[in-house]
Design an enzyme around this catalytic site. Sequence first.
Site, mmCIF file in Angstrom:
data_model
loop_
_atom_site.group_PDB
_atom_site.id
_atom_site.type_symbol
_atom_site.label_atom_id
_atom_site.label_comp_id
_atom_site.label_asym_id
_atom_site.label_seq_id
_atom_site.Cartn_x
_atom_site.Cartn_y
_atom_site.Cartn_z
ATOM 1 N N GLU A 1 -5.687 1.823 -1.144
ATOM 2 C CA GLU A 1 -6.670 1.147 -0.307
ATOM 3 C C GLU A 1 -7.278 -0.043 -1.040
ATOM 4 O OE1 GLU A 1 -7.273 1.187 2.744
ATOM 5 O OE2 GLU A 1 -8.970 -0.171 2.609
ATOM 6 N N TRP A 2 -6.426 -0.985 -1.465
ATOM 7 C CA TRP A 2 -6.869 -2.247 -2.073
ATOM 8 C C TRP A 2 -7.896 -2.037 -3.180
ATOM 9 C CZ3 TRP A 2 -3.084 -5.085 -0.754
ATOM 10 C CH2 TRP A 2 -2.525 -5.018 0.526
ATOM 11 N N HIS B 1 1.191 -9.105 4.906
ATOM 12 C CA HIS B 1 0.029 -8.222 4.791
ATOM 13 C C HIS B 1 -0.512 -8.335 3.368
ATOM 14 C CE1 HIS B 1 -2.076 -4.471 6.486
ATOM 15 N NE2 HIS B 1 -2.670 -4.767 5.366
ATOM 16 N N ASN C 1 -1.621 -10.326 8.809
ATOM 17 C CA ASN C 1 -2.574 -9.229 8.913
ATOM 18 C C ASN C 1 -3.971 -9.721 8.541
ATOM 19 O OD1 ASN C 1 -3.335 -6.233 8.936
ATOM 20 N ND2 ASN C 1 -4.095 -6.944 6.966
ATOM 21 N N GLU C 2 -4.867 -9.652 9.492
ATOM 22 C CA GLU C 2 -6.296 -9.849 9.264
ATOM 23 C C GLU C 2 -6.636 -11.124 8.487
ATOM 24 O OE1 GLU C 2 -7.945 -6.264 7.727
ATOM 25 O OE2 GLU C 2 -7.323 -5.119 9.454
ATOM 26 N N PHE D 1 -6.898 7.694 3.822
ATOM 27 C CA PHE D 1 -6.899 7.483 5.273
ATOM 28 C C PHE D 1 -5.800 8.280 5.970
ATOM 29 C CE2 PHE D 1 -9.746 4.232 6.837
ATOM 30 C CZ PHE D 1 -10.133 3.527 5.719
ATOM 31 N N GLU E 1 -4.802 -1.060 14.155
ATOM 32 C CA GLU E 1 -5.137 -0.119 13.086
ATOM 33 C C GLU E 1 -6.418 0.589 13.495
ATOM 34 O OE1 GLU E 1 -5.762 -1.712 9.159
ATOM 35 O OE2 GLU E 1 -4.050 -3.042 9.320
ATOM 36 N N GLN F 1 0.806 -1.228 0.000
ATOM 37 C CA GLN F 1 0.000 0.000 0.000
ATOM 38 C C GLN F 1 0.835 1.272 0.000
ATOM 39 O OE1 GLN F 1 -2.582 -1.736 3.373
ATOM 40 N NE2 GLN F 1 -3.961 -0.344 2.304
ATOM 41 N N TRP G 1 -4.064 4.364 11.563
ATOM 42 C CA TRP G 1 -3.948 4.086 10.125
ATOM 43 C C TRP G 1 -4.473 5.297 9.375
ATOM 44 C CZ3 TRP G 1 -2.131 -0.217 7.460
ATOM 45 C CH2 TRP G 1 -2.318 -0.162 6.092
HETATM 46 C C1 GCO Z 1 -7.479 -3.605 6.335
HETATM 47 C C2 GCO Z 1 -6.044 -3.558 6.116
HETATM 48 C C3 GCO Z 1 -5.487 -2.208 5.756
HETATM 49 C C4 GCO Z 1 -6.503 -1.198 5.273
HETATM 50 C C5 GCO Z 1 -7.015 -0.330 6.420
HETATM 51 C C6 GCO Z 1 -8.128 0.601 5.934
HETATM 52 O O1 GCO Z 1 -7.906 -3.568 7.487
HETATM 53 O O2 GCO Z 1 -8.204 -3.703 5.338
HETATM 54 O O3 GCO Z 1 -5.292 -4.068 7.202
HETATM 55 O O4 GCO Z 1 -4.609 -2.577 4.735
HETATM 56 O O5 GCO Z 1 -5.925 -0.366 4.317
HETATM 57 O O6 GCO Z 1 -7.511 -1.150 7.427
HETATM 58 O O7 GCO Z 1 -9.170 -0.143 5.414
#
Ligand code: GCO
Length: 485
Positions: A442-443, A122, A167-168, A451, A384, A20, A435
């Site tokens: 942003e994906w 991530h 991550n997540e 952000f 975050e 990112q 964050w």
């Molecule tokens: C997520 C990711 C981050 C995002 C951020 C905002 O939670 O999707 O960890 O890469 O960019 O949280 O959405």
Amino acid sequence: LSGEHLPADFIWGVASSAYQIEGAAKDEGKGPSIWDFLSHRVAKQVADNTTGDVVASHYYLYKQDIARMKAVGIPEFGFSISWPRIFPFGSGPINPEGVAHYDDVFAELVKNGIKPSPVLFHWDTPLELFNSYGAWSDAKIVDDFFNYAVFIIQRYDHLVDTWFTINEPQYCNWQYSYYPFGTYLPLYNNVTQGIKARFTCGHYTLLAHAKVAKWYHEEFKGQGKISFKNSGNYFEANSTAPADAVSVQRNYDFVLGWFNYPVWGPSGDYPQTLKDTLGDILPAFTEAEKALVKGSCDFFAIDPYTGYYAFGIPDLEACTSNSSYPGYPECAGSASTAPDGFPIGPSADPAVSWLYSTPVGLRKFLNAIKKTLFPTVPSIMVTEFGFAEPFESQMPNLNAALWDLRRADYYQGYLDSMLAAVVEDGIPVSGALGWAIFDNFEWGSGTNVRFGMQYLNYTDLTRTPKTSLFTFVNWFTSHGPNMAS
Ligand code: GCO
């Protein structure tokens, strides 16, 4: 609470991720990741057709970014290491330029007195692992991830107090392995296959994390703490109807229990809800795997991202606690989206949306985690939290964007809410990472969603502090442990 302070060892700072912010997507020996592939696919995979090719070019500008953090007094930087920069093919040959780069990043952080809290993964899965065996859909990923993690941890652990493996993982089969159906990588064209892919991905993700954590503690005897970052909602019953309480628990089971009940629960196994609902779609742990996973985190990490978060699988879970909702118990509710295209909720769920939740939602969420869901967690880190101003990319001029008063208000409110959870509710919050340090990719929403606490000009790459950066830092000046109050 004005005079209250956070615990002396409280960690605060900002978070980010490689794909990112780094750019340099094809430079200096880096191999392709699944996100290089996704963002370049012809069919619009990213809302504004942007990619991670350049973004902030943090790969080349990290020294100035670190200098800025130092200048405003940020003491901790959460960043992810790009797996395909180190292992261009996911395993096998190591890329010396990638290693040298991160050597320099760690050295620069240490030189500036900023603590690194690295994330090993991530979402930028090496594309070669996906092409050769389907990445997170296959047990092979556990050993490939272990091989990568061991290399990194052995090299940098002496500089690190806080490691994150994944991550997540909740986004398994959503953001980092493949899209089950619809626009991205239509590998699965039916719901059951897509669900099976998601829970298979989750299974190997949890095993990959656990194998690294066990090695870290029992063989490597690392000096830091290790965990994975959760993304999850605060859910609240919409009425006193017993069905709503059941639905809230199901929501928590499918979002947080999925990965955390095996770690923090009594059995090392998945929640019964998932086993009952999913049947043989949910992979089973062996007894040895349960022992590996149980207790594999040193603390609980949460990204209280509660935008639209229904899984959209209507026949599998009651993902709304609103029994009077016409769509109950199905998830299928259309998320409302902001003008910049970011899902903002509330959707089918009365779940408190991350963007528009009242800050008290964070305090309630921290209480729910510690007092109800996972009472054995020794501490919770908010890894975050942030606010995407929906109109920021449409602002008439830079100054209009720099006065990001809603983001400033968001941080003030959320941090006060977190402090109340610590001081008044006794919740052991150990850290908070905002964050993000500057606008980034942003994906699926692309760079249109902002952000950042610094404005990023995507043409000339200048970073300009917004009001919220000073609100965020000043809050810690008066409440934080790291700076003289
Ligand atoms: C997520 C990711 C981050 C995002 C951020 C905002 O939670 O999707 O960890 O890469 O960019 O949280 O959405």
